[in-house]
Write an enzyme that holds these catalytic residues in place. Structure first.
Site, mmCIF file in Angstrom:
data_model
loop_
_atom_site.group_PDB
_atom_site.id
_atom_site.type_symbol
_atom_site.label_atom_id
_atom_site.label_comp_id
_atom_site.label_asym_id
_atom_site.label_seq_id
_atom_site.Cartn_x
_atom_site.Cartn_y
_atom_site.Cartn_z
ATOM 1 N N GLY A 81 14.383 18.794 -144.492
ATOM 2 C CA GLY A 81 13.859 20.086 -144.968
ATOM 3 C C GLY A 81 12.351 20.152 -145.033
ATOM 4 N N SER A 86 14.301 16.811 -138.827
ATOM 5 C CA SER A 86 15.353 15.834 -139.157
ATOM 6 C C SER A 86 16.715 16.252 -138.606
ATOM 7 C CB SER A 86 15.439 15.625 -140.668
ATOM 8 O OG SER A 86 15.779 16.836 -141.297
ATOM 9 N N SER A 87 17.032 17.549 -138.668
ATOM 10 C CA SER A 87 18.361 17.959 -138.188
ATOM 11 C C SER A 87 18.447 17.837 -136.665
ATOM 12 C CB SER A 87 18.695 19.384 -138.642
ATOM 13 O OG SER A 87 17.772 20.307 -138.126
ATOM 14 N N ALA A 89 16.764 15.733 -134.798
ATOM 15 C CA ALA A 89 16.814 14.302 -134.467
ATOM 16 C C ALA A 89 18.241 13.789 -134.633
ATOM 17 C CB ALA A 89 15.851 13.528 -135.367
ATOM 18 N N ASP A 130 13.093 22.279 -131.370
ATOM 19 C CA ASP A 130 13.216 21.047 -132.163
ATOM 20 C C ASP A 130 14.010 19.983 -131.413
ATOM 21 O OD1 ASP A 130 11.918 22.449 -134.101
ATOM 22 O OD2 ASP A 130 13.367 22.052 -135.687
HETATM 23 O O1 PMV Z 1 12.996 23.129 -137.992
HETATM 24 P P1 PMV Z 1 11.700 23.643 -138.445
HETATM 25 O O2 PMV Z 1 11.639 23.931 -139.903
HETATM 26 O O3 PMV Z 1 10.586 22.812 -137.961
HETATM 27 O O4 PMV Z 1 11.465 25.089 -137.772
HETATM 28 C C1 PMV Z 1 11.672 25.281 -136.423
HETATM 29 C C2 PMV Z 1 10.697 26.237 -135.861
HETATM 30 C C3 PMV Z 1 11.038 27.705 -135.946
HETATM 31 O O5 PMV Z 1 10.240 28.323 -134.945
HETATM 32 C C4 PMV Z 1 10.644 28.274 -137.312
HETATM 33 C C5 PMV Z 1 12.513 28.020 -135.710
HETATM 34 C C6 PMV Z 1 12.988 27.787 -134.289
HETATM 35 O O6 PMV Z 1 14.219 27.765 -134.084
HETATM 36 O O7 PMV Z 1 12.165 27.651 -133.376
#
Ligand code: PMV
Length: 284
Positions: A81, A86-87, A89, A130
């Site tokens: 969070g 982390s999710s 990965a 991500d």
């Molecule tokens: O997972 P986070 O909290 O680093 O956010 C991802 C980046 C966002 O642009 C806010 C959401 C996305 O899906 O790209």
């Protein structure tokens, strides 16, 4: 015999939130990572060791792995969070561990495609940045539905400062969506900053200035917090070239481009009870 897979953490340098609407973003891999280890065993597939508790873990395991026959261990040095991926990965680590178990090799594209379904457990409708960087590891230029470009860039010295607050990515993305079309100009500008940054990856001073602009725009979107603004200010007072929140916001971390000697900033953070660590971006 054990089967394992890993995925690295990430920081978004430019373009978070805007990337959800088709604008480009730049993300880099972190040295911190998550590993999944699978051991065959009789009975239903079950998590036997995880560094954190989250009700969504079981849903994820059901989607990612066969229903029977595996003991799952998860190891991670990534806080959850905090906008450090982390999710994603974890999703990439699961996809790779399953492939190892089934003796299949996956292309980067296959990992990325499979990642969308798993990341949806955490993020609703993720842009995909991500888990792209969690799989690629280096630095990427990412635009939804376009080919992912690996970027060559000189190593940047950075300091990551943790607000200690947990941001909820799905809620923050929804809150931004509700403000459209009024904030479309800010989203466009965030995308433009990404494109400019791309041509100045070897110029930390310029990148620092662009980060300050990006933080101001993210603040305008309402995703920064007082704690994040204070971390940006603290970084600048201690010589950072630039600083901004990284990831969805609402908490999580600030990334500061390190001054020549980052110790002053690290000490100042420590003194205030703020968790901070130096890092090289992208991970070596
Ligand atoms: O997972 P986070 O909290 O680093 O956010 C991802 C980046 C966002 O642009 C806010 C959401 C996305 O899906 O790209």
């Amino acid at each position: 015999m054990s089967f394992w897979g890993s995925g690295c953490g990430k920081l978004i340098l430019f373009g978070e939130h805007a990337v959800v609407y088709g604008h480009p973003a730049i993300a880099v891999g972190l040295s911190k990572e998550t590993q999944v280890i699978l051991d065959p065993r009789p009975g239903p597939t079950q998590i036997i060791d995880a560094p954190f508790r989250d009700e969504r873990l079981n849903e994820l395991i059901q989607k990612a792995l066969p229903a029977q026959g595996l003991a799952v261990r998860i190891r991670s040095d990534l806080p959850t969070g905090r906008g450090m991926g982390s999710s994603a990965a974890l999703c990439v680590a699961l996809i790779r561990a399953r492939a190892a178990y089934e003796e299949r090799s996956l292309s980067f594209e296959e990992i990325h495609q499979q990642g969308f379904e798993l990341e949806a457990v955490f993020h609703g409708t993720p842009s995909g940045i991500d888990h792209a960087v969690a799989a690629a590891g280096g630095a990427i230029f990412y635009r939804k539905d376009a080919e992912i470009e690996l970027l060559e860039m000189p190593a940047l010295q950075a300091v990551v400062l943790d607000s200690g607050q947990v941001g909820n990515t799905a809620e923050l993305v929804a809150a931004v969506a509700e403000q459209r079309p009024y904030i479309d100009g800010a989203l466009n500008q965030l995308g433009e900053l990404t494109s400019i940054a791309r041509t100045h990856l070897d110029d930390p001073e310029m990148l620092g200035d662009l980060m300050i602009e990006a933080h101001a725009l993210l603040k305008l979107l309402g995703v920064s917090t007082q704690a994040l603004d204070e971390l940006v200010a603290l970084s600048m007072r201690h010589g950072a070239l630039g600083a901004k929140l990284s990831g969805a916001g609402g908490g999580g971390v600030v990334i500061a481009l390190a001054p020549e000697d980052p110790n002053g900033l690290l000490q100042a953070a420590l003194h205030r009870g703020i968790q901070a660590f130096p890092c090289t971006l992208p991970r070596p």
